[in-house]
Motif scaffolding. Structure first.
Motif, short mmCIF file in Angstrom:
data_model
loop_
_atom_site.label_atom_id
_atom_site.label_comp_id
_atom_site.label_asym_id
_atom_site.label_seq_id
_atom_site.Cartn_x
_atom_site.Cartn_y
_atom_site.Cartn_z
N ARG A 68 0.99 -1.00 -0.17
CA ARG A 68 -0.41 -0.49 -0.02
C ARG A 68 0.96 0.81 -0.05
NH1 ARG A 68 -3.12 -3.56 3.38
NH2 ARG A 68 -5.39 -3.75 2.80
N TRP A 71 -0.60 4.86 0.35
CA TRP A 71 0.01 5.03 1.35
C TRP A 71 0.49 6.35 2.38
CZ3 TRP A 71 -4.37 1.48 4.79
CH2 TRP A 71 -5.46 1.59 3.91
N CYS A 307 -3.71 7.18 4.91
CA CYS A 307 -4.30 6.92 3.63
C CYS A 307 -3.55 8.30 2.54
CB CYS A 307 -5.15 6.14 4.16
SG CYS A 307 -6.12 7.50 4.35
N THR A 308 -4.18 7.76 1.21
CA THR A 308 -4.61 8.57 0.20
C THR A 308 -5.69 8.82 0.31
OG1 THR A 308 -6.35 6.24 -1.17
CG2 THR A 308 -3.24 6.84 -1.50
N GLU A 310 -9.13 9.75 -1.26
CA GLU A 310 -9.65 9.68 -1.64
C GLU A 310 -10.28 8.71 -0.33
OE1 GLU A 310 -7.18 10.86 -4.67
OE2 GLU A 310 -6.81 9.44 -2.90
N LEU A 311 -9.78 8.30 0.34
CA LEU A 311 -9.82 6.70 1.60
C LEU A 311 -10.49 7.28 2.56
CD1 LEU A 311 -7.28 4.23 0.95
CD2 LEU A 311 -9.67 3.70 0.18
N LYS A 312 -10.49 9.06 3.45
CA LYS A 312 -10.67 9.44 4.14
C LYS A 312 -11.91 9.88 3.83
CE LYS A 312 -7.93 10.07 7.64
NZ LYS A 312 -8.38 9.90 9.51
N ARG A 313 -12.57 9.78 2.50
CA ARG A 313 -13.94 10.18 2.22
C ARG A 313 -14.18 11.11 2.62
NH1 ARG A 313 -16.56 6.04 0.67
NH2 ARG A 313 -17.88 7.91 -0.25
N TRP A 323 -10.97 6.07 6.07
CA TRP A 323 -9.85 5.68 7.13
C TRP A 323 -9.67 5.84 8.50
CZ3 TRP A 323 -7.50 0.61 7.09
CH2 TRP A 323 -6.10 0.33 7.40
#
Length: 437
Positions: A68, A71, A307-308, A310-313, A323
Motif C-alpha cells: 500500500r 498510502w 492513507c490516500t 480519497e480513503l478519508k471520504r 480510513w
C-alpha cells in the motif's frame, strides 16, 4: 579527537539540562564535555541557545510498504520523521502486503526498506489467529515484539484475536506484546453518519476499558509483558495502575492527538480527525496528561497511520466509511511541546516521553538519550520559534492532517543520525534488529 562536536548552552542530558559539548566519534557519543571546552573534533557546531535534544524514538509508525505504498512508503515516512526530529521508528506489521506475520513477510518488508530509509527503522511482528507457531521464529529473526488487535484492524489480512488466541500467542513467544485495545462487543455501527458525536458514541470508552482488562488478565496468566497502544480512554487508567501494583508487566502509551485535540471542537464531516480509538473530550485529555506526569502512561508516540485522501471520504464526511488514522510523525514534537509548555511541563519531560521511554520500551538503550556510548542521534531544536502547519509542506506522502492551520511552537533546525546531518537527499538509516547493537 572526535569527528564532530555539537555544543549547546541548553543540552538535554539524562540528569539535567545545561551547557555541554557532545563529542561524537564513529557515530557514537564518546564524551560529554563542558560547553566551552577546547576544540576536540574535525567539525565543530555551536548551537548557542538552541536546544540540543536526543533524536526521538517513535515506536508506533505505519509505513505501509510494500503493498500500500500509495498510502505511505519508507522514503517519505522516514524523511518526514527526520524533519520532525525523529531518528528511530518501529514499523507496525499491518497495512503492508504481506503483513509481518512470519519470517518470509519480514524478509519482504526489509527488502522493501533497504536503501530507502533516512532514519533507523525496526519492525514489529504481528499476532493473528493461527500464527502462534510462527512467532518464536519471527522473534528470533529480530522483530521487537508482536502487535495484536482485539477488534477489527480495518484490513482483512490482519484479523483480530480473541482472548484464547491472544493467550496462545503469548504462551508461544517470550516477547513484548503490544495491543490495540478495543473490545468488539462494545463497538456500535454508525454507518452513514457525518456527525462526529455519532462516531464517538460508536466507540465508547467502555470498549477500551474492557479490552485493557482482557489484555491485563492474559498478561497476568502468562507472565508476559504487555503494552497498551494509543490509550485514549482515561477510564482505563485505574486498571493499569492496579495491575502494575500487583506486579503485572503492563505499560501504556498515548498519542499527540489524544492529548491536544478535543471531540467537542471536531466539525461534522471532518474525517481527517478520525482515528481508532477516537479522540475524546478535553476532560479526558486532562486525565491523560496527569497520567503522563505521574508515569502511569510511559510514552507518547505518533500512531502515524496515513492513507490516500480519497480513503478519508471527505466527499461524504462518513466517519464509519473513512480510513481511521492520523499522519503526524513529522508534527508530534511541536504538537506535544506546544501543549506541554502551556501546562508547565519542561522540555526535558517531553524528551523523556518521546525519546527515552519509547527507546526503553523497545529495548534500545543506545537510542533516545544523550549519553556516552549512545548513538549520536541529535536534534537542534528551537523551542520558541513558531510556525503554522501547511499540509503541503509536510514530507508525508499524502497531505492530510487535522493540524492544518494550527499555530505551533518548536522548530527542528537540524537532525543528525549517528553524527551525520539528515538532509533528505541521501538515505543513511539502518534496519534494526532486536538485541543487535
Amino acid at each position: 579527537m572526535g569527528d564532530l562536536v555539537v555544543r549547546s548552552r541548553r543540552t538535554i542530558l539524562p540528569d539535567r539540562e545545561g551547557p555541554a559539548a557532545v563529542v561524537v566519534t564513529d557515530g557514537r557519543i564518546t564524551a560529554i564535555r563542558p560547553y566551552d571546552a577546547e576544540p576536540v573534533a574535525d567539525i565543530e557546531t555551536d548551537l548557542g541557545d538552541l536546544v540540543l535534544l536526543p533524536g526521538l524514538v517513535d515506536t508506533h509508525v505505519h509505513v505501509n510498504e510494500p503493498g500500500r505504498t500509495e498510502w505511505e512508503g519508507f522514503a517519505s515516512a522516514t524523511r518526514a520523521a527526520a524533519a520532525g526530529g525523529v531518528t528511530t521508528i518501529i514499523d507496525m506489521p499491518l497495512n503492508s502486503l504481506p503483513p509481518t506475520v512470519n519470517t518470509a513477510a519480514l524478509r519482504a518488508k526489509r527488502a522493501a526498506a533497504t536503501g530507502q530509509c533516512h532514519v533507523d527503522v525496526g519492525f514489529w511482528g504481528g499476532a493473528i489467529p493461527g500464527n502462534a507457531a510462527d512467532l518464536p521464529e519471527l522473534h528470533a529473526a529480530g522483530v521487537f515484539g508482536f502487535k495484536a488487535f482485539l477488534a477489527d484492524s480495518g484490513v482483512p489480512e490482519f484479523p483480530p484475536v480473541d482472548r484464547d488466541q491472544l493467550a496462545a500467542a503469548m504462551a508461544a513467544a517470550d516477547a513484548l506484546f503490544v495491543i490495540h485495545a478495543e473490545d468488539p462487543d462494545h463497538l456500535h455501527d454508525a454507518a452513514g453518519s457525518a456527525a462526529y458525536a455519532d462516531f464517538l458514541a460508536s466507540r465508547p470508552a467502555d470498549a477500551e476499558h474492557a479490552a485493557v482488562a482482557t489484555a491485563i488478565a492474559v498478561a497476568r496468566e502468562t507472565g508476559r509483558r504487555v503494552h497498551i497502544l494509543h490509550l485514549s480512554a482515561a477510564s482505563a487508567l485505574p486498571l493499569i495502575a492496579q495491575a502494575r501494583a500487583d506486579g503485572v508487566r503492563v505499560t501504556a502509551e498515548t498519542c499527540p492527538h489524544y492529548l491536544t485535540l478535543d471531540a467537542g471542537r471536531i466539525p461534522d464531516g471532518a474525517t481527517e480527525f478520525k482515528c481508532c480509538p477516537p479522540i475524546r473530550d478535553a476532560a479526558n485529555a486532562d486525565r491523560l496528561w496527569a497520567a503522563l506526569a505521574d508515569g502511569l502512561i510511559t510514552c507518547v508516540v505518533s500512531d502515524h497511520s496515513p492513507c490516500t485522501p480519497e480513503l478519508k471520504r471527505r466527499d461524504t464526511g462518513d466517519f464509519a466509511a473513512a480510513w481511521g488514522g492520523i499522519a503526524s510523525v513529522q508534527l508530534g514534537l511541536p504538537v506535544v511541546w506546544t501543549a506541554a509548555r502551556e501546562r508547565g511541563h519542561p522540555l526535558a519531560e517531553v524528551v523523556s516521553w518521546m525519546a527515552t521511554r519509547p527507546a526503553d520500551l523497545a529495548g534500545l538503550p543506545h537510542k533516545g538519550r544523550i549519553a556516552v556510548g549512545a548513538d549520536a542521534d541529535l536534534v537542534a531544536f528551537d523551542p520558541d520559534a513558531t510556525f503554522v502547519v501547511d499540509p503541503h509542506a509536510l514530507h508525508h506522502k499524502n497531505p492530510v492532517t487535522p493540524y492544518a492551520g494550527a499555530a505551533l511552537h518548536g522548530v527542528v533546525r537540524t537532525t543528525w543520525l549517528r553524527g551525520r546531518p539528515v538532509t533528505g537527499a541521501q538515505p543513511g538509516g539502518r534496519l534494526l534488529l532486536r538485541g543487535e547493537r
